[in-house]
Design a protein around this motif. Structure first.
Motif, PDB file in Angstrom:
ATOM      1  N   GLY A 140       0.709  -1.209  -0.391  1.00 28.39           N
ATOM      2  CA  GLY A 140       0.565  -0.195   0.179  1.00 28.39           C
ATOM      3  C   GLY A 140       0.860   1.500  -0.333  1.00 28.39           C
ATOM      4  O   GLY A 140       0.176   2.467   0.184  1.00 28.39           O
ATOM      5  N   ARG A 141       2.371   0.891  -0.502  1.00 24.92           N
ATOM      6  CA  ARG A 141       2.936   2.150  -0.001  1.00 24.92           C
ATOM      7  C   ARG A 141       3.620   2.900   1.103  1.00 24.92           C
ATOM      8  O   ARG A 141       4.254   4.015   0.975  1.00 24.92           O
ATOM      9  N   GLU A 142       3.229   2.057   2.284  1.00 21.48           N
ATOM     10  CA  GLU A 142       3.225   2.979   3.663  1.00 21.48           C
ATOM     11  C   GLU A 142       4.768   2.282   3.768  1.00 21.48           C
ATOM     12  O   GLU A 142       5.340   1.835   3.049  1.00 21.48           O
ATOM     13  N   GLN A 143       6.015   3.035   3.818  1.00 26.09           N
ATOM     14  CA  GLN A 143       7.242   3.231   4.359  1.00 26.09           C
ATOM     15  C   GLN A 143       6.653   2.639   6.031  1.00 26.09           C
ATOM     16  O   GLN A 143       6.158   3.074   6.901  1.00 26.09           O
ATOM     17  N   ILE A 144       7.673   1.844   6.717  1.00 27.01           N
ATOM     18  CA  ILE A 144       8.005   1.589   8.192  1.00 27.01           C
ATOM     19  C   ILE A 144       9.935   1.429   7.684  1.00 27.01           C
ATOM     20  O   ILE A 144      10.239   1.111   7.245  1.00 27.01           O
ATOM     21  N   VAL A 145       9.938   2.289   9.007  1.00 23.19           N
ATOM     22  CA  VAL A 145      11.018   2.202   9.140  1.00 23.19           C
ATOM     23  C   VAL A 145      11.655   1.476  10.328  1.00 23.19           C
ATOM     24  O   VAL A 145      11.305   0.758  11.160  1.00 23.19           O
ATOM     25  N   CYS A 146      12.281   0.913   9.602  1.00 22.37           N
ATOM     26  CA  CYS A 146      13.440  -0.365  10.958  1.00 22.37           C
ATOM     27  C   CYS A 146      14.860  -0.412  11.882  1.00 22.37           C
ATOM     28  O   CYS A 146      15.412  -0.057  10.701  1.00 22.37           O
ATOM     29  N   THR A 147      14.560  -0.434  12.762  1.00 27.82           N
ATOM     30  CA  THR A 147      16.150  -0.608  13.614  1.00 27.82           C
ATOM     31  C   THR A 147      16.797  -1.428  13.393  1.00 27.82           C
ATOM     32  O   THR A 147      17.897  -1.519  14.289  1.00 27.82           O
ATOM     33  N   GLU A 148      16.164  -2.190  13.484  1.00 30.45           N
ATOM     34  CA  GLU A 148      16.937  -3.868  13.259  1.00 30.45           C
ATOM     35  C   GLU A 148      18.066  -3.623  11.886  1.00 30.45           C
ATOM     36  O   GLU A 148      18.190  -2.494  10.934  1.00 30.45           O
ATOM     37  N   LEU A 149      18.982  -4.015  12.054  1.00 26.09           N
ATOM     38  CA  LEU A 149      20.617  -4.575  11.164  1.00 26.09           C
ATOM     39  C   LEU A 149      19.570  -4.734  10.192  1.00 26.09           C
ATOM     40  O   LEU A 149      19.146  -6.080   9.795  1.00 26.09           O
ATOM     41  N   PHE A 150      19.662  -4.015   8.818  1.00 24.30           N
ATOM     42  CA  PHE A 150      19.437  -5.416   7.666  1.00 24.30           C
ATOM     43  C   PHE A 150      19.945  -6.451   7.633  1.00 24.30           C
ATOM     44  O   PHE A 150      19.519  -7.943   6.996  1.00 24.30           O
TER      45      PHE A 150
END
Length: 80
Positions: free
Chosen positions: A6-16
């Motif tokens: 749905g084109r939502e962007q979620i910021v992740c704080t974990e290492l890729f």
């Protein structure tokens, strides 16, 4: 960043790398570039330099892995 269908962007704080290890346990995910994981259910097309997703986003492909990416995607589609 996670991008949803749905084109939502979620910021992740974990290492890729830890996200990769977790998501790559699921057969629908593939790492197409050192910075991109893709859910193969949302691939519209695969070119020689990038892939287009159903939401119109173009994702770059690791050039030395294009043939493997296409082969993996074809095998995934055949399972469906």
């Amino acid at each position: 960043m996670y991008y949803t269908s749905g084109r939502e962007q979620i910021v992740c704080t974990e290492l890729f790398s830890s996200v990769c290890n977790s998501l790559l346990q699921h057969r629908e995910f593939i790492q197409v570039h050192r910075s991109f994981l893709v859910n193969m259910n949302y691939i519209r097309s695969i070119g020689t330099m990038d892939m287009c997703l159903h939401n119109g986003t173009n994702v770059p492909l690791a050039q030395r892995r294009v043939a493997d990416i296409k082969k993996h995607y074809l095998a995934f589609q055949m399972e469906e």
